[in-house]
Design an enzyme around this catalytic site. Structure first.
Site, PDB file in Angstrom:
ATOM      1  CE  LYS A 171      -4.049   1.849   2.471  1.00  0.00           C
ATOM      2  NZ  LYS A 171      -5.037   1.857   1.398  1.00  0.00           N
TER       3      LYS A 171
HETATM    4  N1  PPE Z   1      -7.964  -1.426  -2.645  1.00  0.00           N
HETATM    5  C1  PPE Z   1      -7.408  -0.206  -2.597  1.00  0.00           C
HETATM    6  C2  PPE Z   1      -6.730   0.322  -3.813  1.00  0.00           C
HETATM    7  C3  PPE Z   1      -7.501   0.548  -1.427  1.00  0.00           C
HETATM    8  O1  PPE Z   1      -6.947   1.755  -1.376  1.00  0.00           O
HETATM    9  C4  PPE Z   1      -8.173   0.023  -0.299  1.00  0.00           C
HETATM   10  C5  PPE Z   1      -8.284   0.808   0.954  1.00  0.00           C
HETATM   11  C6  PPE Z   1      -8.732  -1.269  -0.393  1.00  0.00           C
HETATM   12  C7  PPE Z   1      -8.594  -1.968  -1.577  1.00  0.00           C
HETATM   13  C8  PPE Z   1      -9.399  -1.937   0.778  1.00  0.00           C
HETATM   14  O2  PPE Z   1      -8.432  -2.346   1.732  1.00  0.00           O
HETATM   15  P1  PPE Z   1      -8.791  -2.380   3.290  1.00  0.00           P
HETATM   16  O3  PPE Z   1      -9.012  -0.988   3.719  1.00  0.00           O
HETATM   17  O4  PPE Z   1      -7.594  -3.004   3.919  1.00  0.00           O
HETATM   18  O5  PPE Z   1     -10.012  -3.202   3.429  1.00  0.00           O
HETATM   19  N2  PPE Z   1      -8.338   2.206   0.775  1.00  0.00           N
HETATM   20  C9  PPE Z   1      -8.046   3.070   1.889  1.00  0.00           C
HETATM   21  C10 PPE Z   1      -7.767   4.480   1.442  1.00  0.00           C
HETATM   22  C11 PPE Z   1      -8.917   5.296   1.004  1.00  0.00           C
HETATM   23  C12 PPE Z   1      -8.521   6.735   0.724  1.00  0.00           C
HETATM   24  O6  PPE Z   1      -9.237   7.380  -0.053  1.00  0.00           O
HETATM   25  O7  PPE Z   1      -7.541   7.239   1.289  1.00  0.00           O
HETATM   26  C13 PPE Z   1      -9.112   2.965   2.954  1.00  0.00           C
HETATM   27  O8  PPE Z   1     -10.200   2.481   2.701  1.00  0.00           O
HETATM   28  O9  PPE Z   1      -8.820   3.347   4.085  1.00  0.00           O
END
Ligand code: PPE
Length: 319
Positions: A171
């Site tokens: 990430k």
């Molecule tokens: N894919 C991506 C590309 C992504 O950024 C997130 C989280 C997810 C999947 C889901 O992952 P998880 O949160 O571990 O379930 N995106 C984060 C950032 C959002 C933002 O705009 O900043 C979030 O949801 O916190």
């Protein structure tokens, strides 16, 4: 007409909290600034997390804290950020302490590891690593109605970061330039969010969410090889589906399955579990939140809000 007017410094659009944690110390929110020639500003050298803290009857509790810390350390390792100066336990402790210090209840936490100020040039290995953790209140990610009504989304004309370009399991801040292209295009065309396909043309994920498809009572989600972030919420959905006896498979998802699915939903820390009611203006199922999505939301929110037992040990209580 621009979609959004740029914010100016005198028009704050987020509400600051008291303190931000920086390299082991709490500093005032407004002091958490960096030099413009920091490596991260020029080359996008950061890894970060997004974590929610929920309000429960026993006080605020951080959702899957250790799993988020682990993913952040994994992301750091991929980018050869070897010594952050803090152990996983110390970082987890700092996050709990930050919520306490800011006297927050439900909030969103954003730990960031970045390469700071020192040398210029692509190689950042000599630049110091700085670790920050901030928290603030963050409401519904895809709009207030999204969780109940569902959102209208499109398939993006932008492809998701391809394997062997930017590693999707990390990430990293730089990955979000791709996400921004997806998101801005979707908004410009009147959608709430965009779904990117992977380099092979199969469904990958949203700009900030993982994606799930339901057909004939089975849940499908793209595998980690489809350039998706290994979402913590995604993993929670996988486990809850098993608990609820709903069959689920991680498998390649062709784009057109989105159009003929009974239900489609997003998962993510910010987005939580958000139903999708149309894709490319094609109605998904009955055009509203479907029963499997609703069942998943109910189970998820019951656990994170402490109204059902935390059988997986997902909550870290702040008090
Ligand atoms: N894919 C991506 C590309 C992504 O950024 C997130 C989280 C997810 C999947 C889901 O992952 P998880 O949160 O571990 O379930 N995106 C984060 C950032 C959002 C933002 O705009 O900043 C979030 O949801 O916190």
């Amino acid at each position: 007409m621009p979609l959004y007017y740029p914010a100016r410094y005198n028009e704050p659009i987020m509400t600051p909290t008291d303190k931000i944690w920086r390299n082991g110390h709490f500093i005032p929110w407004h002091d958490a600034t960096i030099h413009v020639l920091s490596h991260v500003v020029n080359y996008g050298t950061s890894v970060f997390e997004g974590i929610r803290c929920y309000s429960t009857p026993a006080g605020p509790a951080i959702f899957r804290l250790r799993d988020h810390v682990r993913r952040m350390l994994d992301s750091a390792r991929v980018y050869r950020m070897e010594d952050l100066g803090f152990t996983a336990e110390e970082l987890a402790g700092a996050m709990l302490e930050l919520v306490r210090v800011n006297r927050m209840d439900a909030c969103y936490l954003r730990p960031i590891v970045l390469r700071g100020y020192g040398e210029m040039g692509v190689n950042g290995l000599k630049n110091p690593l700085d670790v920050y953790i901030a928290c603030w209140e963050w409401g519904k990610y895809l709009g207030d109605e999204a969780l109940a009504q569902g959102v209208d989304v499109c398939v993006s004309s932008w492809t998701r970061i391809a394997p062997n370009t930017l590693p999707a399991l990390a990430k990293a801040g730089a990955n979000y330039m791709n996400s921004q292209l997806i998101k801005m295009e979707a908004l410009a065309n009147g959608y709430s969010e965009g779904i990117a396909l992977d380099a092979a043309g199969y469904v990958s994920e949203g700009s900030g969410e993982n994606i799930f498809v339901v057909r004939d009572g089975r849940i499908l989600t793209p595998p980690l090889g489809a350039s998706v972030l290994p979402g913590i919420t995604r993993d929670s959905v996988v486990r809850l589906a098993a608990d609820l006896g709903i069959p689920l498979a991680e498998t390649i998802v062709p784009r057109e399955l989105l159009y003929i699915a009974d239900e489609v939903f997003f998962s993510g820390t910010a987005a939580e579990i958000t139903p999708i009611r149309s894709v490319d203006r094609i109605t998904v199922g009955k055009g509203r939140r479907g029963p499997v999505t609703e069942q998943m939301q109910k189970e998820f929110f019951a656990i994170v809000q402490g109204s059902k037992p935390d059988r997986h040990g997902w909550l870290s209580y702040v008090a």
